[in-house]
Design a protein around this motif. Sequence first.
Motif, PDB file in Angstrom:
ATOM      1  N   ARG A 160       0.835  -1.205   0.000  1.00 28.88           N
ATOM      2  CA  ARG A 160       0.000   0.000   0.000  1.00 28.88           C
ATOM      3  C   ARG A 160       0.872   1.258   0.000  1.00 28.88           C
ATOM      4  N   ALA A 161       1.937   1.241   0.801  1.00 28.13           N
ATOM      5  CA  ALA A 161       2.840   2.391   0.838  1.00 28.13           C
ATOM      6  C   ALA A 161       3.515   2.588  -0.511  1.00 28.13           C
ATOM      7  N   LEU A 162       3.911   1.482  -1.159  1.00 25.71           N
ATOM      8  CA  LEU A 162       4.561   1.578  -2.462  1.00 25.71           C
ATOM      9  C   LEU A 162       3.618   2.162  -3.502  1.00 25.71           C
ATOM     10  N   ARG A 163       2.346   1.777  -3.430  1.00 26.02           N
ATOM     11  CA  ARG A 163       1.367   2.326  -4.370  1.00 26.02           C
ATOM     12  C   ARG A 163       1.174   3.830  -4.145  1.00 26.02           C
ATOM     13  N   GLN A 164       1.165   4.251  -2.887  1.00 28.79           N
ATOM     14  CA  GLN A 164       1.025   5.677  -2.584  1.00 28.79           C
ATOM     15  C   GLN A 164       2.203   6.468  -3.141  1.00 28.79           C
ATOM     16  N   VAL A 165       3.406   5.932  -2.988  1.00 34.09           N
ATOM     17  CA  VAL A 165       4.587   6.611  -3.520  1.00 34.09           C
ATOM     18  C   VAL A 165       4.509   6.700  -5.041  1.00 34.09           C
TER      19      VAL A 165
ATOM     20  N   GLY B 152       2.862   7.729   1.812  1.00 32.02           N
ATOM     21  CA  GLY B 152       3.723   6.597   1.516  1.00 32.02           C
ATOM     22  C   GLY B 152       4.913   6.523   2.461  1.00 32.02           C
ATOM     23  N   LEU B 153       5.542   7.666   2.724  1.00 31.19           N
ATOM     24  CA  LEU B 153       6.672   7.703   3.650  1.00 31.19           C
ATOM     25  C   LEU B 153       6.243   7.335   5.066  1.00 31.19           C
ATOM     26  N   GLU B 154       5.071   7.814   5.452  1.00 29.07           N
ATOM     27  CA  GLU B 154       4.574   7.501   6.792  1.00 29.07           C
ATOM     28  C   GLU B 154       4.303   6.006   6.928  1.00 29.07           C
ATOM     29  N   GLY B 155       3.764   5.423   5.868  1.00 30.86           N
ATOM     30  CA  GLY B 155       3.505   3.983   5.892  1.00 30.86           C
ATOM     31  C   GLY B 155       4.785   3.166   5.961  1.00 30.86           C
ATOM     32  N   LEU B 156       5.792   3.577   5.209  1.00 28.91           N
ATOM     33  CA  LEU B 156       7.073   2.867   5.236  1.00 28.91           C
ATOM     34  C   LEU B 156       7.747   3.005   6.599  1.00 28.91           C
ATOM     35  N   LEU B 157       7.655   4.199   7.186  1.00 30.11           N
ATOM     36  CA  LEU B 157       8.259   4.407   8.501  1.00 30.11           C
ATOM     37  C   LEU B 157       7.544   3.558   9.553  1.00 30.11           C
ATOM     38  N   ALA B 158       6.221   3.481   9.471  1.00 26.11           N
ATOM     39  CA  ALA B 158       5.453   2.658  10.421  1.00 26.11           C
ATOM     40  C   ALA B 158       5.824   1.187  10.277  1.00 26.11           C
ATOM     41  N   LEU B 159       5.984   0.727   9.043  1.00 25.29           N
ATOM     42  CA  LEU B 159       6.377  -0.660   8.813  1.00 25.29           C
ATOM     43  C   LEU B 159       7.770  -0.914   9.381  1.00 25.29           C
ATOM     44  N   LEU B 160       8.673   0.020   9.176  1.00 22.61           N
ATOM     45  CA  LEU B 160      10.026  -0.123   9.698  1.00 22.61           C
ATOM     46  C   LEU B 160      10.004  -0.199  11.221  1.00 22.61           C
ATOM     47  N   ARG B 161       9.133   0.583  11.814  1.00 21.05           N
ATOM     48  CA  ARG B 161       9.031   0.606  13.274  1.00 21.05           C
ATOM     49  C   ARG B 161       8.488  -0.730  13.803  1.00 21.05           C
ATOM     50  N   GLN B 162       7.528  -1.314  13.074  1.00 25.17           N
ATOM     51  CA  GLN B 162       6.846  -2.515  13.547  1.00 25.17           C
ATOM     52  C   GLN B 162       7.539  -3.814  13.137  1.00 25.17           C
TER      53      GLN B 162
END
Length: 309
Positions: free
Chosen positions: A247-252, A260-270
């Motif tokens: 989903r983040a990749l599609r947003q980017v 998209g950046l917020e989604g990637l950062l959240a994934l990295l955190r989790q």
Amino acid sequence: MPIVDPRTGAPLTSSESQSSQGESIDPSRYIVDVDMSNFQQMVLEGSLEIPVVLDCWAPWCEPCKNLMPILEKLAMEYAGAFVLAKLNIEDNQQIAAQLGIRSVPDVKLIMQGQLYDQFQGALPERQIREWLAKYLEAPAEASASPEEQAEAALAAGDAATAKAIYQELIQAYPDYPDYQIGLASALVGEGQGDQAREILDNLPPEHRDGAKARGVRARIEFGEEAPGREELAALEGRDDSEARFKRALRQVADGDYENGLEGLLALLRQDRGYGDDIARKTLLRVFDALGADHPLTVAYRRKLFALLY
């Protein structure tokens, strides 16, 4: 300070000067080739009336080819605040020797018949603007430049308008690589990644491998890697790492960079280990696509650093 016509060295009349501010500007008013026949008149005597930026170049000099379109663009933009005089040192070796030219490009500011300042090498446009601003009043910004209009259109998702503007700019300045890169960016916005890649591949090496071109290439790759609408719909309701990443990749790929950046950062955190640290690697690719000075790059680099360290 009177504005002179570089073709003749004569001051422009009031009506001529006013018309030079309109939409259709004759480049020969502000840009002139100089040689032995007119150097004295155009550069030395001409600088008594209006500053002259002397661009010393050579046909074999690749940096000269990159610098000249920038200087021509600024000469048009300043619309009479200075005259751009272009000296081919290969054809005018006597003048080059008298000026002490040892390498090109060599750019000199001549005012009142005297050398005021100079620089060597193909500086970025921003630094040239700063250099000019030390001596000349910047042009009035009554309206956005075509390049700014194209960038605003891209930011608003109007790739078609941006493409049309860049195509006109390329017709006027065919040797200015940034406009080629801008057109490639607009083509990506229209989903024409193959055409955009072809434009980038044909750029001179220093621009083909530069940050701006790398950013457009990254956008092309995001579009190719991102899930399509059907795949995205199939992910609906899923909250696992794969779904969050796609989903983040599609947003980017769609230009929704902040989400998209917020989604990637959240994934990295989790789940930093997902996909061999792919969330962090993708964040870095997005930074590359946006450019180092983009506000989102600056903000999310800080967030990434805080998360990692």
